[in-house]
Design a protein around this motif. Structure first.
Motif, PDB file in Angstrom:
ATOM      1  N   VAL A   1      -1.599  -4.438  -5.111  1.00 34.99           N
ATOM      2  CA  VAL A   1      -1.096  -3.067  -5.040  1.00 34.99           C
ATOM      3  C   VAL A   1      -2.280  -2.154  -4.744  1.00 34.99           C
ATOM      4  O   VAL A   1      -3.281  -2.178  -5.454  1.00 34.99           O
ATOM      5  N   THR A   2      -2.140  -1.359  -3.682  1.00 34.49           N
ATOM      6  CA  THR A   2      -3.189  -0.421  -3.312  1.00 34.49           C
ATOM      7  C   THR A   2      -2.596   0.979  -3.261  1.00 34.49           C
ATOM      8  O   THR A   2      -1.634   1.210  -2.524  1.00 34.49           O
TER       9      THR A   2
ATOM     10  N   SER B   1       0.844  -1.196   0.000  1.00 33.94           N
ATOM     11  CA  SER B   1       0.000   0.000   0.000  1.00 33.94           C
ATOM     12  C   SER B   1       0.875   1.239   0.000  1.00 33.94           C
ATOM     13  O   SER B   1       1.796   1.339   0.819  1.00 33.94           O
ATOM     14  N   VAL B   2       0.587   2.146  -0.914  1.00 37.37           N
ATOM     15  CA  VAL B   2       1.344   3.395  -0.999  1.00 37.37           C
ATOM     16  C   VAL B   2       0.383   4.539  -1.266  1.00 37.37           C
ATOM     17  O   VAL B   2      -0.749   4.324  -1.712  1.00 37.37           O
TER      18      VAL B   2
ATOM     19  N   ARG C   1      -2.712  -6.710 -14.657  1.00 39.61           N
ATOM     20  CA  ARG C   1      -3.354  -6.303 -13.411  1.00 39.61           C
ATOM     21  C   ARG C   1      -4.873  -6.425 -13.555  1.00 39.61           C
ATOM     22  O   ARG C   1      -5.415  -6.365 -14.660  1.00 39.61           O
ATOM     23  N   GLN C   2      -5.486  -6.582 -12.405  1.00 44.61           N
ATOM     24  CA  GLN C   2      -6.939  -6.676 -12.378  1.00 44.61           C
ATOM     25  C   GLN C   2      -7.462  -5.826 -11.229  1.00 44.61           C
ATOM     26  O   GLN C   2      -7.191  -6.124 -10.059  1.00 44.61           O
TER      27      GLN C   2
ATOM     28  N   LEU D   1       2.813   6.471  -8.744  1.00 44.84           N
ATOM     29  CA  LEU D   1       1.606   5.648  -8.741  1.00 44.84           C
ATOM     30  C   LEU D   1       0.364   6.492  -8.539  1.00 44.84           C
ATOM     31  O   LEU D   1       0.381   7.507  -7.829  1.00 44.84           O
ATOM     32  N   LYS D   2      -0.717   6.037  -9.164  1.00 41.67           N
ATOM     33  CA  LYS D   2      -1.997   6.714  -9.101  1.00 41.67           C
ATOM     34  C   LYS D   2      -3.052   5.767  -8.533  1.00 41.67           C
ATOM     35  O   LYS D   2      -2.890   4.541  -8.637  1.00 41.67           O
ATOM     36  N   PRO D   3      -4.114   6.290  -7.961  1.00 43.78           N
ATOM     37  CA  PRO D   3      -5.158   5.403  -7.425  1.00 43.78           C
ATOM     38  C   PRO D   3      -5.690   4.408  -8.459  1.00 43.78           C
ATOM     39  O   PRO D   3      -6.023   3.268  -8.100  1.00 43.78           O
ATOM     40  N   GLU D   4      -5.712   4.807  -9.705  1.00 43.96           N
ATOM     41  CA  GLU D   4      -6.206   3.897 -10.754  1.00 43.96           C
ATOM     42  C   GLU D   4      -5.235   2.760 -11.064  1.00 43.96           C
ATOM     43  O   GLU D   4      -5.559   1.868 -11.841  1.00 43.96           O
TER      44      GLU D   4
END
Length: 114
Positions: free
Chosen positions: A110-111, A10-11, A37-38, A84-87
């Motif tokens: 990955v969050t 988580s980042v 990724r999913q 990194l982005k939330p999407e």
């Protein structure tokens, strides 16, 4: 080919993570190695790939932020993810492609929070 993915976590947005995919045979002798990724409720999508000759390709949304590379010392295919982005949130899977077969790793989460 047995694949073991690691490195998820988580980042916050703007942060970085490096995912690693360890393989049971030399990653330099696999035709194509890919990261997919999913996201929750979405279909799995191809993020990046590297061919046996070292050629790489990326999903448009991650170009300039993600880098896929093979590490000879660890025999892994790594995905360096910057800015990194939330999407980018999702379960990331590595995938190997050989003539006549393909295999998937177990996925690493990955969050990315805003």
């Amino acid at each position: 080919v047995q694949l073991q993915a690691s490195g998820g976590g988580s980042v916050q947005a703007g942060g970085s993570l490096t995912l690693s995919c360890a393989a049971s045979r030399s990653v330099f002798n696999i035709n194509v190695m890919e990261w997919h990724r999913q996201a929750p409720g979405e279909q799995r999508e191809l993020v990046a790939s590297i061919g046996i000759g070292g050629d790489t390709s990326y999903r448009e949304a991650v170009k300039g932020r993600f880098t896929i590379a093979r590490d000879a010392a660890k025999n892994t295919v790594d995905l360096q993810m910057n800015n990194l982005k939330p999407e980018d949130t999702g379960v990331y899977y590595c995938h190997s492609v050989l003539i006549g077969r393909d295999d998937w790793g177990q996925g690493t989460l990955v969050t990315v929070s805003s």
